[in-house]
Scaffold this motif. Structure first.
Motif, PDB file in Angstrom:
ATOM      1  N   VAL A  88     -20.065 -13.662 -35.705  1.00  0.00           N
ATOM      2  CA  VAL A  88     -20.473 -13.425 -34.317  1.00  0.00           C
ATOM      3  C   VAL A  88     -19.309 -13.657 -33.356  1.00  0.00           C
ATOM      4  O   VAL A  88     -19.022 -12.828 -32.483  1.00  0.00           O
ATOM      5  N   LEU A  89     -18.612 -14.777 -33.509  1.00  0.00           N
ATOM      6  CA  LEU A  89     -17.534 -15.107 -32.580  1.00  0.00           C
ATOM      7  C   LEU A  89     -16.379 -14.111 -32.664  1.00  0.00           C
ATOM      8  O   LEU A  89     -15.645 -13.922 -31.683  1.00  0.00           O
ATOM      9  N   ALA A  90     -16.212 -13.464 -33.814  1.00  0.00           N
ATOM     10  CA  ALA A  90     -15.097 -12.533 -33.985  1.00  0.00           C
ATOM     11  C   ALA A  90     -15.233 -11.287 -33.122  1.00  0.00           C
ATOM     12  O   ALA A  90     -14.230 -10.638 -32.804  1.00  0.00           O
ATOM     13  N   VAL A  91     -16.457 -10.917 -32.723  1.00  0.00           N
ATOM     14  CA  VAL A  91     -16.654  -9.666 -31.987  1.00  0.00           C
ATOM     15  C   VAL A  91     -17.007  -9.894 -30.518  1.00  0.00           C
ATOM     16  O   VAL A  91     -17.352  -8.952 -29.807  1.00  0.00           O
TER      17      VAL A  91
ATOM     18  N   ARG B 122     -12.981  -3.102 -36.601  1.00  0.00           N
ATOM     19  CA  ARG B 122     -12.772  -2.203 -35.458  1.00  0.00           C
ATOM     20  C   ARG B 122     -13.217  -2.830 -34.145  1.00  0.00           C
ATOM     21  O   ARG B 122     -12.732  -2.469 -33.080  1.00  0.00           O
ATOM     22  N   HIS B 123     -14.180  -3.769 -34.203  1.00  0.00           N
ATOM     23  CA  HIS B 123     -14.703  -4.394 -32.985  1.00  0.00           C
ATOM     24  C   HIS B 123     -14.181  -5.811 -32.768  1.00  0.00           C
ATOM     25  O   HIS B 123     -14.602  -6.480 -31.828  1.00  0.00           O
ATOM     26  N   LYS B 124     -13.273  -6.252 -33.618  1.00  0.00           N
ATOM     27  CA  LYS B 124     -12.799  -7.632 -33.524  1.00  0.00           C
ATOM     28  C   LYS B 124     -12.046  -7.855 -32.220  1.00  0.00           C
ATOM     29  O   LYS B 124     -11.240  -7.035 -31.808  1.00  0.00           O
TER      30      LYS B 124
ATOM     31  N   PHE C 219     -22.447  -2.924 -30.258  1.00  0.00           N
ATOM     32  CA  PHE C 219     -22.301  -3.433 -31.617  1.00  0.00           C
ATOM     33  C   PHE C 219     -22.280  -4.962 -31.693  1.00  0.00           C
ATOM     34  O   PHE C 219     -22.942  -5.540 -32.568  1.00  0.00           O
ATOM     35  N   PRO C 220     -21.539  -5.666 -30.825  1.00  0.00           N
ATOM     36  CA  PRO C 220     -21.569  -7.131 -30.925  1.00  0.00           C
ATOM     37  C   PRO C 220     -22.970  -7.719 -30.802  1.00  0.00           C
ATOM     38  O   PRO C 220     -23.309  -8.684 -31.508  1.00  0.00           O
ATOM     39  N   TRP C 221     -23.805  -7.129 -29.949  1.00  0.00           N
ATOM     40  CA  TRP C 221     -25.157  -7.659 -29.787  1.00  0.00           C
ATOM     41  C   TRP C 221     -26.041  -7.313 -30.990  1.00  0.00           C
ATOM     42  O   TRP C 221     -26.964  -8.062 -31.317  1.00  0.00           O
TER      43      TRP C 221
ATOM     44  N   PHE D 291     -26.210  -2.017 -41.131  1.00  0.00           N
ATOM     45  CA  PHE D 291     -25.588  -1.895 -39.820  1.00  0.00           C
ATOM     46  C   PHE D 291     -24.225  -2.583 -39.694  1.00  0.00           C
ATOM     47  O   PHE D 291     -23.479  -2.295 -38.758  1.00  0.00           O
ATOM     48  N   VAL D 292     -23.899  -3.510 -40.603  1.00  0.00           N
ATOM     49  CA  VAL D 292     -22.670  -4.291 -40.462  1.00  0.00           C
ATOM     50  C   VAL D 292     -21.837  -4.163 -41.730  1.00  0.00           C
ATOM     51  O   VAL D 292     -22.352  -4.282 -42.839  1.00  0.00           O
ATOM     52  N   SER D 293     -20.547  -3.935 -41.555  1.00  0.00           N
ATOM     53  CA  SER D 293     -19.610  -3.890 -42.675  1.00  0.00           C
ATOM     54  C   SER D 293     -18.302  -4.528 -42.232  1.00  0.00           C
ATOM     55  O   SER D 293     -18.043  -4.712 -41.035  1.00  0.00           O
ATOM     56  N   ASN D 294     -17.442  -4.827 -43.187  1.00  0.00           N
ATOM     57  CA  ASN D 294     -16.139  -5.399 -42.841  1.00  0.00           C
ATOM     58  C   ASN D 294     -15.323  -4.422 -42.001  1.00  0.00           C
ATOM     59  O   ASN D 294     -14.596  -4.828 -41.086  1.00  0.00           O
TER      60      ASN D 294
END
Length: 440
Positions: free
Chosen positions: A143-146, A212-214, A27-29, A204-207
């Motif tokens: 980006v940096l958050a995940v 969940r991936h932070k 997910f981060p990528w 593909f991206v939501s808050n």
């Protein structure tokens, strides 16, 4: 178990299951790819205008000043609105902000294709600037958050390099489309690309998935705000190190901005290259600068993984190498030796971008990270990307362009001083930010 509950918490009440291991890796990528793609679209929409200058000038009988204003209005709007719109993104929601910003600049680019005259085109360009103003800071904050802390310099360098790549792609692709289908289609294609990427990002991206991936590892003594906590805005300028990071990065990008704007003219005057050949060589130099941002960020992360202070050390080295090679390069006579020296200097000219973004991220809370990066963007524009071309032009009127370019690298001395001060204050600055967070 508590860590999983905190990680999956979305609104303070409902708890979502933690992502599976394969999803956590992928997910981060996916976030990076989509956010980087939108950054390319951002700069493609901004720079495609330069590819159709000759057609607009001929069709609407525009002056060079009018054409230049169409470019400057975007940069001016971005500089003025970067911080307030970044703050809005932190407060309102970063995903929603990105979707809205991408939609605005894409529709405004489509409006450029439909413009019936100079006034309408100017309005469209103004709206492009509104859409793009906070994207660099909000997108990078997402980006940096995940990703873990030890990738921050690499990701920041790669993200900021996307501006160089997008500018070159937008100019080249826009020119090819304009020659074949007309200048309006150059804007139209850029608008379509932007809207498609916005739709993909929204799918593909939501808050909720970001939450969940932070990654909240709090490494390097980084201040991490608690769940739902909003850090105080005064921490944006709360320590000597973060102020030094803003100033050092901005002054170093003064050099990069001058190269970006004036290198084609320098090659034309110093080497008597035709305008198209000079632009082609300059485009290669811009790509080299972008590659340098990526490589320098990766090297910084590699060297500073165990010792955070090395972020500052690497930034100082990049600035020093750029100062020496560009200073000597512009001082020697045109020729093969000069081009080699300039190539090395250009490679490192914006190498501080990745470390600077990592420094600012480490010295501010995640809850206001987009605002902090927006402040860095403001410094980069006011001290660097906007000031560099203007002041270099003023110097060129007095000294000639060849003489002015000999002076430009000397601004690196100011960048070096700021970075050295920031390095000396870094441990105490991190400790101070953490003390203030605990006391709040």
């Amino acid at each position: 178990m508590a860590a999983l509950v905190t990680e999956g918490r979305n609104d303070g009440i409902a708890v979502d299951p933690a992502p599976r291991p394969w999803a956590r890796r992928a997910f981060p990528w996916i976030v990076f790819a989509l956010t980087f793609g939108l950054l390319l679209s951002d700069y493609m929409s901004r720079q495609v205008l330069s590819a159709v200058f000759p057609m607009l000038k001929m069709q609407w009988s525009l002056t060079d000043t009018q054409l230049g204003a169409l470019t400057s209005v975007v940069a001016l709007t971005v500089g003025v609105l970067a911080v307030p719109l970044s703050l809005l993104g932190d407060r309102w929601g970063r995903v929603r902000s990105i979707v809205l910003m991408g939609t605005i600049w894409s529709l405004a680019t489509a409006g450029s294709a439909l413009a019936a005259g100079y006034g309408q085109l100017m309005l469209s360009r103004l709206l492009i600037g509104v859409g793009e103003a906070a994207y660099g800071s909000v997108g990078l904050a997402v980006v940096l958050a995940v990703f873990p802390f030890y990738r921050r310099a690499s990701l920041t360098g790669a993200f900021m390099a996307g501006g160089s790549f997008g500018a070159v792609i937008g100019t080249a692709l826009g020119g090819a489309i304009a020659v074949t289908f007309g200048w309006r289609w150059s804007f139209g294609v850029m608008a379509i690309i932007g809207l498609v990427l916005v739709a993909l990002f929204r799918v593909f991206v939501s808050n909720a998935t970001l939450d969940r991936h932070k990654v909240t590892d709090g490494a390097e003594g980084e201040p991490v705000a608690g769940v739902g906590e909003k850090a105080r805005l005064r921490t944006l300028f709360g320590t000597p190190s973060v102020v030094a990071a803003y100033i050092g990065s901005g002054l170093q990008l003064f050099i990069a901005g001058s190269l970006f704007a004036w290198l084609p003219s320098y090659l034309n005057r110093a080497y008597q290259l035709p305008a198209d050949e000079a632009a082609g060589v300059a485009a290669i130099a811009i790509l080299l600068m972008g590659a340098g941002m990526i490589v320098c960020g990766m090297v910084t992360d590699r060297l500073s993984r165990r010792l955070a202070l090395r972020k500052w050390t690497t930034a100082i080295v990049y600035s020093l190498v750029s100062l020496v090679f560009l200073g000597v390069g512009f001082a020697v006579a045109p020729g093969g030796a000069q081009l080699l020296l300039l190539a090395v200097g250009v490679f490192f000219a914006a190498g501080t971008s990745g470390p600077a973004g990592a420094m600012v991220s480490n010295l501010t809370c995640e809850s206001i990270r987009a605002t902090a990066l927006g402040t860095l963007t403001l410094a980069n524009n006011l001290l660097g990307l906007a000031a560099g071309p203007l002041i270099t032009g003023i110097l060129a009127d007095e000294l000639g362009l060849l003489g002015a370019m000999k002076v430009v690298p000397m601004v690196g001395v100011g960048a070096l001083i700021a970075l050295v001060i920031g390095r000396r204050c870094y441990p105490a600055s991190l400790a101070r930010v953490n003390r203030e967070r605990v006391a709040a």
